[in-house]
Write a protein that holds these residues in place. Structure first.
Motif, PDB file in Angstrom:
ATOM      1  N   LYS A  66       7.355   7.137  -6.340  1.00 28.99           N
ATOM      2  CA  LYS A  66       7.449   8.401  -6.681  1.00 28.99           C
ATOM      3  C   LYS A  66       8.224   9.393  -5.870  1.00 28.99           C
ATOM      4  O   LYS A  66       8.748  10.089  -6.620  1.00 28.99           O
ATOM      5  CB  LYS A  66       5.913   8.999  -6.482  1.00 28.99           C
ATOM      6  CG  LYS A  66       4.687   8.392  -7.453  1.00 28.99           C
ATOM      7  CD  LYS A  66       3.604   9.093  -7.171  1.00 28.99           C
ATOM      8  CE  LYS A  66       2.422   8.451  -8.187  1.00 28.99           C
ATOM      9  NZ  LYS A  66       1.095   9.315  -7.929  1.00 28.99           N
TER      10      LYS A  66
ATOM     11  N   HIS B 155       0.796  -1.182  -0.033  1.00 26.89           N
ATOM     12  CA  HIS B 155      -0.090  -0.074  -0.066  1.00 26.89           C
ATOM     13  C   HIS B 155       0.835   1.200  -0.094  1.00 26.89           C
ATOM     14  O   HIS B 155       0.169   2.270  -0.278  1.00 26.89           O
ATOM     15  CB  HIS B 155      -1.008   0.066   1.292  1.00 26.89           C
ATOM     16  CG  HIS B 155      -0.369  -0.070   2.534  1.00 26.89           C
ATOM     17  ND1 HIS B 155       0.140  -1.023   3.045  1.00 26.89           N
ATOM     18  CD2 HIS B 155      -0.144   1.050   3.247  1.00 26.89           C
ATOM     19  CE1 HIS B 155       0.442  -0.910   4.352  1.00 26.89           C
ATOM     20  NE2 HIS B 155       0.658   0.526   4.579  1.00 26.89           N
TER      21      HIS B 155
ATOM     22  N   GLU C 271       3.628   2.770  -4.321  1.00 24.92           N
ATOM     23  CA  GLU C 271       3.419   3.757  -5.459  1.00 24.92           C
ATOM     24  C   GLU C 271       4.097   5.126  -4.914  1.00 24.92           C
ATOM     25  O   GLU C 271       5.025   5.798  -5.590  1.00 24.92           O
ATOM     26  CB  GLU C 271       1.955   3.969  -5.809  1.00 24.92           C
ATOM     27  CG  GLU C 271       1.903   5.039  -6.970  1.00 24.92           C
ATOM     28  CD  GLU C 271       0.394   5.457  -6.884  1.00 24.92           C
ATOM     29  OE1 GLU C 271       0.187   6.146  -8.013  1.00 24.92           O
ATOM     30  OE2 GLU C 271      -0.576   4.819  -6.382  1.00 24.92           O
ATOM     31  N   GLU C 272       3.721   5.249  -3.654  1.00 23.94           N
ATOM     32  CA  GLU C 272       4.220   6.640  -3.008  1.00 23.94           C
ATOM     33  C   GLU C 272       5.779   6.678  -2.850  1.00 23.94           C
ATOM     34  O   GLU C 272       6.340   7.594  -3.220  1.00 23.94           O
ATOM     35  CB  GLU C 272       3.620   6.865  -1.432  1.00 23.94           C
ATOM     36  CG  GLU C 272       2.254   7.395  -1.682  1.00 23.94           C
ATOM     37  CD  GLU C 272       1.480   7.493  -0.540  1.00 23.94           C
ATOM     38  OE1 GLU C 272       2.370   7.336   0.676  1.00 23.94           O
ATOM     39  OE2 GLU C 272       0.375   7.624  -0.098  1.00 23.94           O
TER      40      GLU C 272
ATOM     41  N   ALA D  74       6.879   3.963 -11.233  1.00 24.55           N
ATOM     42  CA  ALA D  74       5.825   4.669 -10.500  1.00 24.55           C
ATOM     43  C   ALA D  74       4.628   4.570 -10.882  1.00 24.55           C
ATOM     44  O   ALA D  74       3.434   4.527 -10.464  1.00 24.55           O
ATOM     45  CB  ALA D  74       6.490   5.945 -10.105  1.00 24.55           C
ATOM     46  N   ASP D  75       4.428   4.740 -12.293  1.00 22.99           N
ATOM     47  CA  ASP D  75       3.390   4.785 -13.059  1.00 22.99           C
ATOM     48  C   ASP D  75       2.819   3.326 -13.171  1.00 22.99           C
ATOM     49  O   ASP D  75       1.667   3.074 -12.936  1.00 22.99           O
ATOM     50  CB  ASP D  75       3.552   5.276 -14.613  1.00 22.99           C
ATOM     51  CG  ASP D  75       3.852   6.729 -14.789  1.00 22.99           C
ATOM     52  OD1 ASP D  75       3.595   7.480 -13.622  1.00 22.99           O
ATOM     53  OD2 ASP D  75       4.572   6.984 -15.729  1.00 22.99           O
ATOM     54  N   TRP D  76       3.761   2.423 -13.281  1.00 27.88           N
ATOM     55  CA  TRP D  76       3.243   0.869 -13.118  1.00 27.88           C
ATOM     56  C   TRP D  76       2.732   0.499 -11.847  1.00 27.88           C
ATOM     57  O   TRP D  76       1.427   0.003 -11.990  1.00 27.88           O
ATOM     58  CB  TRP D  76       4.294   0.162 -13.446  1.00 27.88           C
ATOM     59  CG  TRP D  76       4.325  -1.352 -13.178  1.00 27.88           C
ATOM     60  CD1 TRP D  76       3.648  -2.239 -13.869  1.00 27.88           C
ATOM     61  CD2 TRP D  76       4.863  -1.980 -12.111  1.00 27.88           C
ATOM     62  NE1 TRP D  76       3.627  -3.542 -13.168  1.00 27.88           N
ATOM     63  CE2 TRP D  76       4.359  -3.442 -12.186  1.00 27.88           C
ATOM     64  CE3 TRP D  76       5.421  -1.661 -10.861  1.00 27.88           C
ATOM     65  CZ2 TRP D  76       4.658  -4.325 -10.989  1.00 27.88           C
ATOM     66  CZ3 TRP D  76       5.872  -2.838 -10.105  1.00 27.88           C
ATOM     67  CH2 TRP D  76       5.498  -3.871 -10.242  1.00 27.88           C
ATOM     68  N   ALA D  77       3.258   1.229 -10.963  1.00 29.23           N
ATOM     69  CA  ALA D  77       2.832   0.874  -9.427  1.00 29.23           C
ATOM     70  C   ALA D  77       1.387   1.494  -9.050  1.00 29.23           C
ATOM     71  O   ALA D  77       0.593   1.055  -8.184  1.00 29.23           O
ATOM     72  CB  ALA D  77       3.914   1.288  -8.330  1.00 29.23           C
ATOM     73  N   ALA D  78       0.806   2.416 -10.062  1.00 32.54           N
ATOM     74  CA  ALA D  78      -0.275   3.143  -9.693  1.00 32.54           C
ATOM     75  C   ALA D  78      -1.346   2.049  -9.971  1.00 32.54           C
ATOM     76  O   ALA D  78      -2.618   2.313  -9.340  1.00 32.54           O
ATOM     77  CB  ALA D  78      -0.562   4.269 -10.740  1.00 32.54           C
ATOM     78  N   ASP D  79      -1.456   1.000 -10.669  1.00 34.83           N
ATOM     79  CA  ASP D  79      -2.489   0.076 -10.645  1.00 34.83           C
ATOM     80  C   ASP D  79      -2.624  -0.780  -9.634  1.00 34.83           C
ATOM     81  O   ASP D  79      -3.237  -1.852  -9.698  1.00 34.83           O
ATOM     82  CB  ASP D  79      -2.079  -0.620 -12.172  1.00 34.83           C
ATOM     83  CG  ASP D  79      -2.405   0.291 -13.293  1.00 34.83           C
ATOM     84  OD1 ASP D  79      -3.233   1.314 -13.346  1.00 34.83           O
ATOM     85  OD2 ASP D  79      -1.721  -0.171 -14.399  1.00 34.83           O
ATOM     86  N   GLY D  80      -1.609  -0.906  -8.654  1.00 30.97           N
ATOM     87  CA  GLY D  80      -1.583  -1.451  -7.461  1.00 30.97           C
ATOM     88  C   GLY D  80      -0.655  -2.736  -7.657  1.00 30.97           C
ATOM     89  O   GLY D  80      -0.359  -3.371  -8.748  1.00 30.97           O
TER      90      GLY D  80
END
Length: 281
Positions: free
Chosen positions: A173, A166, A169-170, A207-213
């Motif tokens: 970034k 959880h 992503e943060e 970071a963009d990839w992780a935005a999907d979870g």
């Protein structure tokens, strides 16, 4: 006679990765201190071994209070086995306090080497492995996390971090902001498990990839800061450095070679600077 503290590595995923000695230690220990006693019993069952010693919990919430009890057992001659849920004790897991207390008490300590998420992720990342550092989990609060990453922005060694699903992503970034979006990295999740995945790329892309979870246990490997380009040195300074070495007793040839290495230049360029300086004098 004092007992023995045994630090044992446990599988990070696939139970078949358990070191052969682990089953023997589980069967012979007088006390087994486990991060999670339920997981320990499942592991013992998978290894087809029945611990005969006393099983106690030893986790972040009780390690301060339980450490003296375990040291007392060690001083009384007990063989104490310390295991965590996955990997080696003390590495971002309970264990350091007990090891430090055992050292202070003069208790002998040994280890049963086992799987390591740090080394496994490092090897799979495709990033340089000749020098690396382990940074564990980043701070949870954004400001503290950003400060830690700023401190690491010039770190030349490959860096290894643990992170939770959880917060991944943060964290990615924040790494992209501190290290640059183009810095190479790898996100390794569920290592040695059924859905193992290693995602390699630039920090901005990851970071963009992780935005999907992203699910599972996660280890992040980030390339170290690139070496700064050598500072330009003019011909007069090159000649001066050679002259200092010659005056100190070096032969001119060796002095030119040494200065060339220092400046990151071909020896011929340093030689020409020395000749030019001599002609101008």
């Amino acid at each position: 006679m004092t007992g023995l503290l045994v630090l044992a590595g446990t599988p990070i995923g696939d139970v078949e990765d358990a070191p052969p000695r682990l089953a023997k230690e589980l069967a012979e220990a007088d006390v087994v201190a486990a991060e999670d006693t339920r997981r320990l019993r499942r592991l013992a069952q998978a290894l087809d071994v029945a611990p005969t010693g006393r099983i106690v919990s030893y986790f972040e919430g009780n390690e301060v209070g339980r450490t003296p009890e375990l040291v007392e057992a060690l001083l009384g001659g007990a063989r104490v086995l310390l295991v965590t849920d996955a990997g080696m004790p003390s590495v971002s897991d309970p264990g350091y306090r007990l090891v430090a207390a055992a050292v202070e008490a003069g208790v002998r300590i040994t280890a049963v080497p086992g799987p390591s998420a740090v080394l496994t992720a490092l090897a799979l990342s495709g990033l340089p492995v000749d020098r690396f550092c382990f940074e564990g989990f980043l701070p949870r609060k954004g400001g503290e996390r950003a400060a830690r990453l700023r401190d690491l922005s010039a770190e030349p060694r490959t860096m290894v971090f643990f992170e939770s699903p959880h917060r991944i992503e943060e964290s990615l970034k924040a790494m992209a902001e501190a290290f640059g979006a183009e810095r190479d990295a790898a996100v390794c999740r569920e290592l040695t498990k059924t859905y193992e995945e290693v995602k390699r790329g630039r920090l901005g892309e990851l970071a963009d990839w992780a935005a999907d979870g992203v699910r599972g246990e996660i280890t992040v490997v980030v390339a170290g800061a690139p070496a700064a380009p050598p500072t330009a040195v003019d011909a007069a300074e090159l000649a001066r450095r050679v002259a200092l070495r010659v005056d100190a007793g070096e032969h001119r040839k060796e002095a030119i070679a040494a200065v060339a290495v220092e400046a990151g230049l071909p020896k011929r360029e340093v030689f020409d600077a020395v000749v030019a300086a001599k002609s101008a004098s």
